[in-house]
Design an enzyme around this catalytic site. Structure first.
Site, PDB file in Angstrom:
ATOM      1  N   SER A  83      70.756  20.153 -22.559  1.00  0.00           N
ATOM      2  CA  SER A  83      69.559  19.961 -21.752  1.00  0.00           C
ATOM      3  C   SER A  83      68.504  19.171 -22.530  1.00  0.00           C
ATOM      4  O   SER A  83      68.773  18.081 -23.025  1.00  0.00           O
ATOM      5  CB  SER A  83      69.040  21.334 -21.309  1.00  0.00           C
ATOM      6  N   HIS A 106      71.850  16.860 -18.075  1.00  0.00           N
ATOM      7  CA  HIS A 106      71.755  17.175 -16.646  1.00  0.00           C
ATOM      8  C   HIS A 106      70.387  16.752 -16.129  1.00  0.00           C
ATOM      9  O   HIS A 106      69.505  16.350 -16.890  1.00  0.00           O
ATOM     10  CB  HIS A 106      72.015  18.666 -16.376  1.00  0.00           C
TER      11      HIS A 106
END
Length: 310
Positions: A83, A106
């Site tokens: 992330s 993401h």
């Protein structure tokens, strides 16, 4: 005080370790940038990452600061860079991944409570921050933005070999043991081997990194905060504040209370005062429709209601 990063000055340059959730423990990127600013402008930096991510806004600030740093920045992903942590890694002039390390990218996500306008504002902010992440990943890898966007949309986990092939890493090194414990259940596509690695017991620390000293007899070590519990507590607090404001007929005040992190006791006091200020002045000279003099004042009623609810 717990912290999610450490900066250690070396004979030449400095070593930075981010071994926790970015933005945790109430420590923002502002503190990180202040400490980074104390280092010489051209000092070579080694950034060691083993993090599940965290605040994407803090990550963007850290990425930009590392990009501006005049000295070389070498990034070592010692376990996981997921992330927001994977975006910080892209600031490295060289990114080194051990054979058993993982990197995950993401689309950014966020949480907001409020009106439709509040929701749209958050969506716009996420679109903008997502664009920044996309450009950073594309710049490092040399891949087209459309290709990177597809990887972000489906939450893509990459091992060292895959990251090297795409261009997210420059060098693959020998495997290491993961020293940190993370809650990776928040992600939807976490590979089973990662879940096993970050939840395994009695794993030795990563070579070259400091480990926390064992507690001495008679002392109690501070428990590590549970990120899931922290999120649940924040959600409960936010819901209680919103409910109290709605009950008092002042829903517009909720955002201010949440932004200032006002205590529930202070929220109750302010709402009672606001309600009292809006009540009509009832006197014998100017009789008005409403409660008789024997009726309970509204302030008492709402105070008892809040007490039961809180």
């Amino acid at each position: 005080m717990n912290n999610w990063y450490s900066i250690c000055a070396l004979n030449e340059g400095a070593e930075i370790s981010i071994y926790d959730e970015i933005g945790a423990y109430g420590v923002s990127a502002k503190a990180f940038l202040a400490d980074l600013g104390k280092l010489p402008d051209k000092a070579p930096l080694t950034l060691r990452l083993n993090s599940p991510g965290g605040s994407v806004f803090d990550a963007v600030a850290i990425y930009n600061a590392l990009q501006r740093h005049a000295g070389t920045v070498t990034v070592s992903i010692d376990g996981i860079a997921a992330s927001a942590a994977s975006y910080i890694a892209m600031a490295g002039d060289e990114i080194i991944m051990p054979e058993n390390a993982f990197l995950m990218i993401h689309d950014p996500s966020g949480m907001v409570m409020g009106t439709a306008a509040d929701m749209r504002s958050m969506a716009e902010a996420l679109d903008k921050i997502g664009g920044s992440l996309l450009r950073g990943y594309a710049a490092k890898s040399g891949k087209a933005e459309d290709e990177i966007a597809a990887l972000m949309a489906k939450e893509t986990w990459l091992d060292a070999g895959e990251a090297l092939e795409i261009g997210f890493a420059d060098t693959m090194s020998e495997p290491v043991k993961m020293a940190a414990r993370f809650d990776v259940g928040q992600f939807k596509n976490t590979p089973p081997e990662i879940i096993e690695a970050v939840t395994a017991k009695d794993e030795p620390a990563v070579a070259g990194l400091e480990t926390k000293p064992e507690s001495t007899p008679g002392t109690k070590a501070d428990p590590m905060p549970d990120s899931a519990a922290i999120r649940n507590e924040a959600m409960t607090y936010a819901k209680t504040v919103v409910d109290l404001c709605r009950l008092a007929g002042q829903p517009q005040m909720a955002a201010g209370f949440l932004a200032s992190e006002a205590s529930l006791e202070d929220v109750r006091k302010v709402l009672i005062d606001a309600k009292a200020a809006n009540e009509p002045d009832i006197s014998s000279t100017h009789p008005q429709q409403g409660p008789t003099p024997q009726a309970k004042p509204w302030g008492d009623v709402i105070a008892r209601t809040f007490k039961r609810k809180g």
